[in-house]
Design a protein around this motif. Structure first.
Motif, PDB file in Angstrom:
ATOM      1  N   ILE A  15       0.829  -1.210   0.000  1.00  0.00           N
ATOM      2  CA  ILE A  15       0.000   0.000   0.000  1.00  0.00           C
ATOM      3  C   ILE A  15       0.865   1.262   0.000  1.00  0.00           C
ATOM      4  O   ILE A  15       0.409   2.329  -0.428  1.00  0.00           O
ATOM      5  CB  ILE A  15      -0.986   0.012   1.182  1.00  0.00           C
ATOM      6  CG1 ILE A  15      -0.259   0.023   2.535  1.00  0.00           C
ATOM      7  CG2 ILE A  15      -1.934  -1.177   1.084  1.00  0.00           C
ATOM      8  CD1 ILE A  15      -1.194   0.091   3.725  1.00  0.00           C
ATOM      9  N   ARG A  16       2.104   1.150   0.447  1.00  0.00           N
ATOM     10  CA  ARG A  16       3.019   2.299   0.373  1.00  0.00           C
ATOM     11  C   ARG A  16       3.554   2.500  -1.037  1.00  0.00           C
ATOM     12  O   ARG A  16       3.676   3.631  -1.518  1.00  0.00           O
ATOM     13  CB  ARG A  16       4.192   2.087   1.338  1.00  0.00           C
ATOM     14  CG  ARG A  16       3.893   2.430   2.785  1.00  0.00           C
ATOM     15  CD  ARG A  16       5.100   2.104   3.636  1.00  0.00           C
ATOM     16  NE  ARG A  16       4.984   2.656   4.980  1.00  0.00           N
ATOM     17  CZ  ARG A  16       5.818   2.369   5.984  1.00  0.00           C
ATOM     18  NH1 ARG A  16       6.833   1.523   5.777  1.00  0.00           N
ATOM     19  NH2 ARG A  16       5.653   2.908   7.169  1.00  0.00           N
ATOM     20  N   GLN A  17       3.879   1.411  -1.713  1.00  0.00           N
ATOM     21  CA  GLN A  17       4.571   1.506  -3.001  1.00  0.00           C
ATOM     22  C   GLN A  17       3.626   1.625  -4.182  1.00  0.00           C
ATOM     23  O   GLN A  17       3.945   2.312  -5.154  1.00  0.00           O
ATOM     24  CB  GLN A  17       5.463   0.273  -3.190  1.00  0.00           C
ATOM     25  CG  GLN A  17       6.593   0.156  -2.182  1.00  0.00           C
ATOM     26  CD  GLN A  17       7.281  -1.188  -2.252  1.00  0.00           C
ATOM     27  OE1 GLN A  17       7.083  -1.940  -3.209  1.00  0.00           O
ATOM     28  NE2 GLN A  17       8.071  -1.519  -1.243  1.00  0.00           N
ATOM     29  N   HIS A  18       2.472   0.959  -4.099  1.00  0.00           N
ATOM     30  CA  HIS A  18       1.588   0.868  -5.262  1.00  0.00           C
ATOM     31  C   HIS A  18       0.371   1.755  -5.029  1.00  0.00           C
ATOM     32  O   HIS A  18      -0.665   1.312  -4.543  1.00  0.00           O
ATOM     33  CB  HIS A  18       1.180  -0.586  -5.502  1.00  0.00           C
ATOM     34  CG  HIS A  18       2.345  -1.520  -5.613  1.00  0.00           C
ATOM     35  ND1 HIS A  18       3.445  -1.245  -6.415  1.00  0.00           N
ATOM     36  CD2 HIS A  18       2.601  -2.712  -5.017  1.00  0.00           C
ATOM     37  CE1 HIS A  18       4.315  -2.238  -6.320  1.00  0.00           C
ATOM     38  NE2 HIS A  18       3.831  -3.133  -5.475  1.00  0.00           N
ATOM     39  N   THR A  19       0.503   3.011  -5.395  1.00  0.00           N
ATOM     40  CA  THR A  19      -0.512   4.010  -5.066  1.00  0.00           C
ATOM     41  C   THR A  19      -1.215   4.554  -6.303  1.00  0.00           C
ATOM     42  O   THR A  19      -1.814   5.624  -6.261  1.00  0.00           O
ATOM     43  CB  THR A  19       0.136   5.183  -4.304  1.00  0.00           C
ATOM     44  OG1 THR A  19       1.171   5.748  -5.117  1.00  0.00           O
ATOM     45  CG2 THR A  19       0.739   4.720  -2.994  1.00  0.00           C
ATOM     46  N   LEU A  42       3.745 -12.461  -8.379  1.00  0.00           N
ATOM     47  CA  LEU A  42       3.045 -11.201  -8.622  1.00  0.00           C
ATOM     48  C   LEU A  42       3.311 -10.244  -7.463  1.00  0.00           C
ATOM     49  O   LEU A  42       3.264 -10.640  -6.296  1.00  0.00           O
ATOM     50  CB  LEU A  42       1.542 -11.422  -8.782  1.00  0.00           C
ATOM     51  CG  LEU A  42       1.125 -12.323  -9.945  1.00  0.00           C
ATOM     52  CD1 LEU A  42      -0.393 -12.423 -10.016  1.00  0.00           C
ATOM     53  CD2 LEU A  42       1.687 -11.815 -11.271  1.00  0.00           C
ATOM     54  N   ASP A  43       3.568  -8.998  -7.801  1.00  0.00           N
ATOM     55  CA  ASP A  43       3.926  -7.977  -6.819  1.00  0.00           C
ATOM     56  C   ASP A  43       2.686  -7.192  -6.416  1.00  0.00           C
ATOM     57  O   ASP A  43       2.265  -6.273  -7.128  1.00  0.00           O
ATOM     58  CB  ASP A  43       4.981  -7.040  -7.418  1.00  0.00           C
ATOM     59  CG  ASP A  43       5.398  -5.937  -6.453  1.00  0.00           C
ATOM     60  OD1 ASP A  43       5.013  -5.999  -5.271  1.00  0.00           O
ATOM     61  OD2 ASP A  43       6.109  -5.011  -6.899  1.00  0.00           O
ATOM     62  N   GLY A  44       2.079  -7.586  -5.302  1.00  0.00           N
ATOM     63  CA  GLY A  44       0.907  -6.864  -4.831  1.00  0.00           C
ATOM     64  C   GLY A  44       0.047  -7.717  -3.919  1.00  0.00           C
ATOM     65  O   GLY A  44       0.299  -8.919  -3.730  1.00  0.00           O
ATOM     66  N   ALA A  63      -1.072  -3.143  -6.233  1.00  0.00           N
ATOM     67  CA  ALA A  63      -0.134  -3.961  -6.997  1.00  0.00           C
ATOM     68  C   ALA A  63       0.645  -3.116  -7.992  1.00  0.00           C
ATOM     69  O   ALA A  63       0.226  -2.025  -8.380  1.00  0.00           O
ATOM     70  CB  ALA A  63      -0.898  -5.068  -7.748  1.00  0.00           C
ATOM     71  N   ALA A  64       1.783  -3.659  -8.405  1.00  0.00           N
ATOM     72  CA  ALA A  64       2.540  -3.043  -9.490  1.00  0.00           C
ATOM     73  C   ALA A  64       1.667  -3.029 -10.741  1.00  0.00           C
ATOM     74  O   ALA A  64       0.880  -3.955 -10.957  1.00  0.00           O
ATOM     75  CB  ALA A  64       3.819  -3.833  -9.739  1.00  0.00           C
ATOM     76  N   TYR A 210      -1.062   7.458   1.539  1.00  0.00           N
ATOM     77  CA  TYR A 210       0.065   7.487   0.622  1.00  0.00           C
ATOM     78  C   TYR A 210      -0.396   7.952  -0.758  1.00  0.00           C
ATOM     79  O   TYR A 210      -1.577   7.980  -1.057  1.00  0.00           O
ATOM     80  CB  TYR A 210       0.710   6.105   0.540  1.00  0.00           C
ATOM     81  CG  TYR A 210       1.021   5.517   1.899  1.00  0.00           C
ATOM     82  CD1 TYR A 210       2.075   6.005   2.663  1.00  0.00           C
ATOM     83  CD2 TYR A 210       0.231   4.499   2.440  1.00  0.00           C
ATOM     84  CE1 TYR A 210       2.348   5.490   3.920  1.00  0.00           C
ATOM     85  CE2 TYR A 210       0.510   3.973   3.696  1.00  0.00           C
ATOM     86  CZ  TYR A 210       1.556   4.474   4.434  1.00  0.00           C
ATOM     87  OH  TYR A 210       1.820   3.972   5.687  1.00  0.00           O
ATOM     88  N   GLY A 211       0.539   8.330  -1.599  1.00  0.00           N
ATOM     89  CA  GLY A 211       0.210   8.756  -2.946  1.00  0.00           C
ATOM     90  C   GLY A 211       0.453  10.239  -3.139  1.00  0.00           C
ATOM     91  O   GLY A 211       1.126  10.899  -2.336  1.00  0.00           O
ATOM     92  N   THR A 212      -0.114  10.817  -4.205  1.00  0.00           N
ATOM     93  CA  THR A 212       0.120  12.229  -4.487  1.00  0.00           C
ATOM     94  C   THR A 212      -0.560  13.135  -3.479  1.00  0.00           C
ATOM     95  O   THR A 212      -0.161  14.294  -3.324  1.00  0.00           O
ATOM     96  CB  THR A 212      -0.364  12.586  -5.907  1.00  0.00           C
ATOM     97  OG1 THR A 212      -1.758  12.278  -6.012  1.00  0.00           O
ATOM     98  CG2 THR A 212       0.408  11.813  -6.949  1.00  0.00           C
TER      99      THR A 212
END
Length: 334
Positions: A15-19, A42-44, A63-64, A210-212
């Protein structure tokens, strides 16, 4: 995936990386009682809770980009192998468009709300009533401080019990689409408590976003129902100043079902019957969920334009009342 420390780390990292979907409620995936679906290679993750014959999903896959659809496909197949259906709640617009293209029936479910802190001020006639309520709470002796949940376990339990009793004999504490206090994820949340004469009378828990539009989400909030006005407003106003002093830019107020509904938010292929139901529940569904009361509190803070959120039903023409009810069953509403 079982609720181990490794699983918690996997969910937090995802949840931090895939926003990409910009889901302000993503941190709710860290709550205890929510399962995390992963697939080898799978990344997520997909956060969900089972309710009856449904797997109720929180948001879309975290996920990515290249693994988003493969992970969703694996999750749907996982459900179908057990003769279960998927229903996704709190999808963001980017998620909703993918789900609609992927064979789901997608409708607007409600909206979330956010305040841009650098521009926020309580000055002006618009906030006169709120300033008066906050002043009354402070004159009553309200003090606000950040606190450790561990240190306030008994006080939180006392506030929660009093708050729940005030809702009636049949009231149940909501879960899943709202946050919680405690558990391994507590170290990432922030808790602010209000006291009068050194006795805790209310609290608000904030979870990271997280995110923009990174910042914090005004999440779980409860108070002693003693009639003292302005308690929650005073706590949140104090927190706004704390967050602005720290350089935070966004304070999210989270998702409220049945609010911010608009025809232009609907996607091609949505269910007209389900759309009618959402509007009906906004107008007449206070006994089911107090959406108008929840929105009135959020609108006090002059949020930005509403952010539509969606529900997705597994299959075309699948937007049934039964499937929708299982979202609230997953939330412990009944």
């Amino acid at each position: 995936m079982s609720p181990t420390a490794t699983a918690e780390n996997t969910v937090l990292a995802s949840i931090r990386q895939h926003t990409a979907s910009e889901n302000p409620s993503a941190f709710l995936a860290m709550s205890q009682g929510i399962s995390a679906f992963t697939a080898p290679g799978l990344d997520g993750v997909i956060a969900y809770r089972r309710a009856g014959r449904y797997l109720v999903q929180l948001g879309g896959p975290f996920a990515a980009p290249h693994d988003y659809l493969p992970l969703l496909d694996r999750f749907v197949a996982h459900a179908h192998e057990q003769d279960l259906k998927v229903v996704g709640a709190q999808l963001q617009r980017a998620d909703a468009e993918v789900y609609a293209e992927h064979g789901f029936t997608v409708n607007q479910f409600g909206s979330s709300w956010v305040v841009h802190l650098p521009e926020f001020t309580l000055h002006g006639t618009r906030f006169m009533r709120m300033r008066n309520k906050i002043s009354r709470a402070r004159r009553a002796g309200l003090q606000v401080k950040e606190a450790s949940a561990r240190e306030l376990t008994d006080a939180i339990r006392h506030i929660d019990e009093a708050w729940l009793r005030s809702k009636g004999e049949e009231a149940r504490p909501l879960e899943f689409l709202v946050g919680q206090i405690g558990g391994p994820a507590q170290e990432h949340r922030r808790l602010f408590v209000g006291t009068i004469d050194s006795q805790p009378v209310g609290y608000i828990s904030y979870s990271p976003v997280y995110g923009t539009r990174a910042g914090w989400m005004h999440d779980l909030s409860r108070r002693i129902p003693d009639g003292t006005p302005g308690l929650m407003e005073a706590i949140n106003a104090h927190v706004i100043e704390v967050l602005r002093g720290e350089g935070s830019h966004w304070l999210h107020f989270g998702f409220t079902p049945f609010t911010g509904l608009a025809q232009e938010n609907e996607l091609p292929g949505h269910s007209a019957a389900f759309q009618w139901l959402m509007h009906f529940l906004w107008a007449e569904g206070a006994a089911f969920y107090p959406a108008q009361t929840q929105l009135a509190y959020k609108e006090k803070w002059a949020p930005e334009a509403s952010i539509p959120e969606y529900v997705a039903f597994d299959g075309r023409e699948a937007a049934s009342l039964s499937a929708f009810a299982h979202i609230f069953r997953a939330c412990n509403a009944f």
